[in-house]
Motif scaffolding. Structure first.
Motif, PDB file in Angstrom:
ATOM      1  N   LEU A 114      46.661  27.286  40.056  1.00  0.00           N
ATOM      2  CA  LEU A 114      46.182  27.840  41.099  1.00  0.00           C
ATOM      3  C   LEU A 114      47.249  27.303  42.235  1.00  0.00           C
ATOM      4  N   LYS A 115      47.590  26.096  42.003  1.00  0.00           N
ATOM      5  CA  LYS A 115      48.755  25.665  42.927  1.00  0.00           C
ATOM      6  C   LYS A 115      50.084  26.275  42.719  1.00  0.00           C
ATOM      7  N   SER A 116      50.301  27.119  41.471  1.00  0.00           N
ATOM      8  CA  SER A 116      51.505  27.579  41.272  1.00  0.00           C
ATOM      9  C   SER A 116      51.790  29.170  41.593  1.00  0.00           C
ATOM     10  N   ILE A 117      50.672  29.647  42.077  1.00  0.00           N
ATOM     11  CA  ILE A 117      50.470  31.143  42.541  1.00  0.00           C
ATOM     12  C   ILE A 117      51.451  31.237  43.553  1.00  0.00           C
ATOM     13  N   ASN A 118      52.573  32.241  43.332  1.00  0.00           N
ATOM     14  CA  ASN A 118      53.703  32.396  44.147  1.00  0.00           C
ATOM     15  C   ASN A 118      53.394  33.904  44.771  1.00  0.00           C
ATOM     16  N   SER A 119      52.555  33.966  45.687  1.00  0.00           N
ATOM     17  CA  SER A 119      52.318  35.533  46.184  1.00  0.00           C
ATOM     18  C   SER A 119      52.146  35.160  47.830  1.00  0.00           C
ATOM     19  N   ASP A 120      52.653  36.209  48.383  1.00  0.00           N
ATOM     20  CA  ASP A 120      52.291  36.136  49.866  1.00  0.00           C
ATOM     21  C   ASP A 120      50.929  36.617  50.338  1.00  0.00           C
ATOM     22  N   GLY A 121      50.211  37.486  49.432  1.00  0.00           N
ATOM     23  CA  GLY A 121      48.839  37.567  49.799  1.00  0.00           C
ATOM     24  C   GLY A 121      47.823  37.654  48.546  1.00  0.00           C
ATOM     25  N   ILE A 122      46.655  37.268  48.810  1.00  0.00           N
ATOM     26  CA  ILE A 122      45.603  37.333  47.649  1.00  0.00           C
ATOM     27  C   ILE A 122      44.640  38.242  48.359  1.00  0.00           C
ATOM     28  N   ILE A 123      44.869  39.432  48.652  1.00  0.00           N
ATOM     29  CA  ILE A 123      44.108  40.200  49.308  1.00  0.00           C
ATOM     30  C   ILE A 123      42.964  41.064  48.549  1.00  0.00           C
ATOM     31  N   MET A 124      43.168  41.201  47.073  1.00  0.00           N
ATOM     32  CA  MET A 124      42.084  41.706  46.332  1.00  0.00           C
ATOM     33  C   MET A 124      41.283  40.684  45.696  1.00  0.00           C
ATOM     34  N   GLY A 125      41.176  39.286  46.421  1.00  0.00           N
ATOM     35  CA  GLY A 125      40.332  38.266  46.212  1.00  0.00           C
ATOM     36  C   GLY A 125      40.271  37.751  44.673  1.00  0.00           C
ATOM     37  N   GLU A 126      39.131  37.818  43.936  1.00  0.00           N
ATOM     38  CA  GLU A 126      38.955  37.207  42.736  1.00  0.00           C
ATOM     39  C   GLU A 126      39.695  37.844  41.634  1.00  0.00           C
ATOM     40  N   GLN A 127      40.200  39.120  41.734  1.00  0.00           N
ATOM     41  CA  GLN A 127      40.756  39.886  40.810  1.00  0.00           C
ATOM     42  C   GLN A 127      42.321  39.341  40.564  1.00  0.00           C
ATOM     43  N   SER A 128      42.693  39.236  42.114  1.00  0.00           N
ATOM     44  CA  SER A 128      44.246  38.785  42.156  1.00  0.00           C
ATOM     45  C   SER A 128      44.499  37.148  41.682  1.00  0.00           C
ATOM     46  N   VAL A 129      43.365  36.426  41.964  1.00  0.00           N
ATOM     47  CA  VAL A 129      43.293  34.944  41.618  1.00  0.00           C
ATOM     48  C   VAL A 129      43.315  34.984  40.019  1.00  0.00           C
ATOM     49  N   ALA A 130      42.293  35.702  39.435  1.00  0.00           N
ATOM     50  CA  ALA A 130      42.113  35.615  37.874  1.00  0.00           C
ATOM     51  C   ALA A 130      43.550  35.993  37.202  1.00  0.00           C
ATOM     52  N   GLU A 131      44.132  37.350  37.757  1.00  0.00           N
ATOM     53  CA  GLU A 131      45.341  37.716  37.156  1.00  0.00           C
ATOM     54  C   GLU A 131      46.548  36.524  37.157  1.00  0.00           C
ATOM     55  N   TRP A 132      46.616  35.979  38.299  1.00  0.00           N
ATOM     56  CA  TRP A 132      47.574  34.941  38.486  1.00  0.00           C
ATOM     57  C   TRP A 132      47.138  33.829  37.474  1.00  0.00           C
ATOM     58  N   ILE A 133      46.333  33.188  37.690  1.00  0.00           N
ATOM     59  CA  ILE A 133      45.866  31.920  36.544  1.00  0.00           C
ATOM     60  C   ILE A 133      45.743  32.198  35.280  1.00  0.00           C
ATOM     61  N   GLY A 134      45.358  33.438  35.064  1.00  0.00           N
ATOM     62  CA  GLY A 134      45.095  33.689  33.581  1.00  0.00           C
ATOM     63  C   GLY A 134      46.248  34.280  32.942  1.00  0.00           C
ATOM     64  N   ARG A 135      47.395  34.591  33.998  1.00  0.00           N
ATOM     65  CA  ARG A 135      48.872  35.104  33.445  1.00  0.00           C
ATOM     66  C   ARG A 135      48.334  36.279  32.627  1.00  0.00           C
ATOM     67  N   VAL A 136      47.630  37.350  33.177  1.00  0.00           N
ATOM     68  CA  VAL A 136      47.056  38.374  32.351  1.00  0.00           C
ATOM     69  C   VAL A 136      48.276  39.481  32.545  1.00  0.00           C
ATOM     70  N   LYS A 137      48.478  40.001  31.166  1.00  0.00           N
ATOM     71  CA  LYS A 137      49.527  40.929  31.101  1.00  0.00           C
ATOM     72  C   LYS A 137      48.801  42.430  30.641  1.00  0.00           C
ATOM     73  N   TRP A 138      48.822  42.819  29.610  1.00  0.00           N
ATOM     74  CA  TRP A 138      48.052  44.145  28.993  1.00  0.00           C
ATOM     75  C   TRP A 138      46.992  43.988  27.898  1.00  0.00           C
ATOM     76  N   ASN A 139      46.626  42.620  27.839  1.00  0.00           N
ATOM     77  CA  ASN A 139      45.382  42.602  27.004  1.00  0.00           C
ATOM     78  C   ASN A 139      44.122  42.789  28.002  1.00  0.00           C
ATOM     79  N   PRO A 140      43.519  43.789  27.653  1.00  0.00           N
ATOM     80  CA  PRO A 140      42.315  44.059  28.554  1.00  0.00           C
ATOM     81  C   PRO A 140      41.048  43.435  28.580  1.00  0.00           C
ATOM     82  N   TYR A 141      41.076  42.438  27.596  1.00  0.00           N
ATOM     83  CA  TYR A 141      39.850  41.532  27.390  1.00  0.00           C
ATOM     84  C   TYR A 141      39.830  40.484  28.456  1.00  0.00           C
ATOM     85  N   PRO A 142      38.797  40.172  29.243  1.00  0.00           N
ATOM     86  CA  PRO A 142      38.814  39.152  30.430  1.00  0.00           C
ATOM     87  C   PRO A 142      38.615  37.744  30.070  1.00  0.00           C
ATOM     88  N   ILE A 143      39.493  36.908  30.311  1.00  0.00           N
ATOM     89  CA  ILE A 143      39.494  35.482  30.149  1.00  0.00           C
ATOM     90  C   ILE A 143      38.562  34.740  31.070  1.00  0.00           C
TER      91      ILE A 143
END
Length: 498
Positions: free
Chosen positions: A212-241
């Protein structure tokens, strides 16, 4: 925002006001309020953002503040006072609000933009914070997903404070911790990390905190989805972690089990991490029904997941090898030959259903029924009569859609759709070997997926029966559930009497 961190609050009031006025646009942005005060020789300037308070409340607070500061100045008219003395005096005499000192310009600006009242005082290199906020929010309503027939019907709102309090209402544990941080250099989105201190695995907790502290973004406007993709380092795997939930009871249960809950401001869904595939498939209705029916529901969900993923590929494979189909399963055979290949018809059926779903979502409510009627006429009658889709294709696509909707996790259902299409294409290209390769590829994908270091297929792989697979297959009576998921490595494994 990075440059603001290097700016210090000046003891000269004019320097502070000039800087703040230029930075946040006082006089240009109509919702930024600035009001000067003066008590004898003491000059002050206050800032806040409109819309975060009730006008009558603010008037009462300012009247109370004016009287309190006046009384304090009268007692210290001939001597210079420390700011901490004023803070202590105001905390004692200003009603219903929190007063504290803010030593950094960066924090002062952040608090102004989040709705608190910030006061700069001439001669002091710190500012005063008076919390007057009442966040604009909608009322508590039933969740849009994870609906229940029986059980509580309150769901999270977009206000983080309300959401954490709804969890606190269910968990009055003094060891429940709620840590706050801000994410996004421009949005400065508030994020709360919730966990039970004597249960949670500290290694997993520190891992999530660091991400969470390492998130390097100017805006987390899309809420929980933006946070999840940043901390989960989501690429093209469709399954939610991570798991999303709108239900406070689900979040409280996750905390009891040793999970970590992340509450993102401006989002009505909270994040539960880490998570496994089988934990995604648990539905709260199971625990508001008796164990036998809850177990039946769980089996239905598991079968729906398998069916929505495999059925189109199996249907196509059976029609590629019709001699495999026994007589009592002839309903798996397509009865006619159409201009389009069978796999193309199945894929078109998928696309048509998705187009319909998007049309219903995007259509105004008053026109939604008309869209549904039109779609039923087109798909139900004319698609078959013009040989665009076979009746069998429409039946199986309908089965798949129903099973997809029966899946307890919307995110898993979306991932299964991607897997279903992949299996269909593999079967079309490679027939039986393509289907087998597609299955192996899906299994390897799930096997390699991890949620913050936790195996995604646990308790199947690695295998664990007690406090593991038995909890997947059976919705056991509450009195028989004595442990927590071993994969989380909680500090306390036993649940009773802790």
């Amino acid at each position: 925002m990075e440059k603001i961190k290097e700016v210090h609050i000046s003891p000269h009031l004019k320097e502070n006001t000039d800087y703040i006025d230029d930075l946040i646009g006082v006089g240009k942005s109509w919702d930024i309020l600035a009001k000067p005060f003066s008590y004898g020789n003491l000059n002050l300037m206050s800032y806040t953002t409109n819309g975060f308070f009730l006008t009558m409340n603010m008037v009462m607070i300012l009247e109370n503040l004016e009287k309190s500061i006046g009384d304090f100045i009268a007692k210290h008219s001939e001597e210079k006072f420390q700011l901490d003395e004023l803070v202590d005096f105001l905390n004692t005499n200003v009603s219903f609000v929190q007063v504290q000192s803010v030593p950094k310009m960066y924090d002062a600006v952040r608090f102004i933009l989040s709705g608190t009242l910030i006061i700069f005082i001439d001669g002091y290199d710190q500012s005063l914070l008076i919390d007057t906020r009442i966040y604009p929010m909608r009322s508590i309503a039933p969740p849009m997903t994870e609906r229940l027939i029986r059980g509580p019907h309150d769901g999270f709102t977009e206000a983080m404070l309300m959401n954490t309090s709804m969890i606190r209402r269910r968990l009055r544990d003094p060891r429940l911790r709620v840590e706050l941080m801000q994410i996004g250099s421009r949005s400065q989105t508030d994020v709360s990390i919730m966990y039970i201190d004597d249960i949670v695995n500290k290694d997993i907790l520190e891992n999530i905190k660091n991400r969470l502290k390492s998130i390097n973004s100017d805006g987390i406007i899309m809420g929980e989805q933006s946070v999840a993709e940043w901390i989960g380092r989501v690429k093209w795997n469709p399954y939610p972690i991570v798991r999303y939930t709108e239900r406070p009871d689900v979040a409280a249960t996750a905390l009891i089990e040793g999970h970590i809950v992340i509450v993102v401001d401006n989002s009505p869904e909270i994040i539960i991490a880490p998570i496994t595939l089988f934990q995604h498939l648990q539905h709260p209705q199971e625990f508001h029904s008796y164990p036998l029916f809850g177990t039946y529901m769980r089996w239905i969900i598991l079968l729906s997941v398998l069916g929505s993923t495999l059925l189109p590929g199996v249907f196509l494979l059976c029609n590629q090898y019709p001699h495999w189909i026994p007589e009592w399963m002839t309903f798996f055979k397509a009865q006619r030959s159409d201009p389009l290949p069978l796999w193309t018809e199945i894929l078109l059926g998928e696309l048509f259903i998705d187009v319909l779903r998007l049309a219903v979502i995007n259509t105004p409510q008053v026109l939604g029924s008309a869209v549904s009627i039109l779609a039923s006429i087109v798909f139900g009658q004319f698609a078959s009569s013009i040989h665009l889709l076979q009746p069998e294709v429409m039946v199986y696509i309908a089965f798949v859609m129903i099973m997809e909707f029966a899946t307890s996790s919307y995110e898993v259902a979306e991932a299964n759709q991607m897997s279903r299409i992949g299996l269909l294409i593999c079967t079309a290209l490679g027939r039986k070997w393509g289907f087998l390769i597609g299955l192996i590829g899906l299994f390897v994908l799930l096997l390699r997926t991890k949620s913050f270091g936790i195996p995604y297929l646990w308790p199947l792989i690695p295998f664990r029966w007690k406090n593991g697979l038995v909890e997947v297959i059976l919705r056991r009576p509450i009195v028989d559930i004595t442990g927590r998921p071993k994969v989380l490595i909680p500090k306390k494994q036993k649940r009773k009497g802790t």
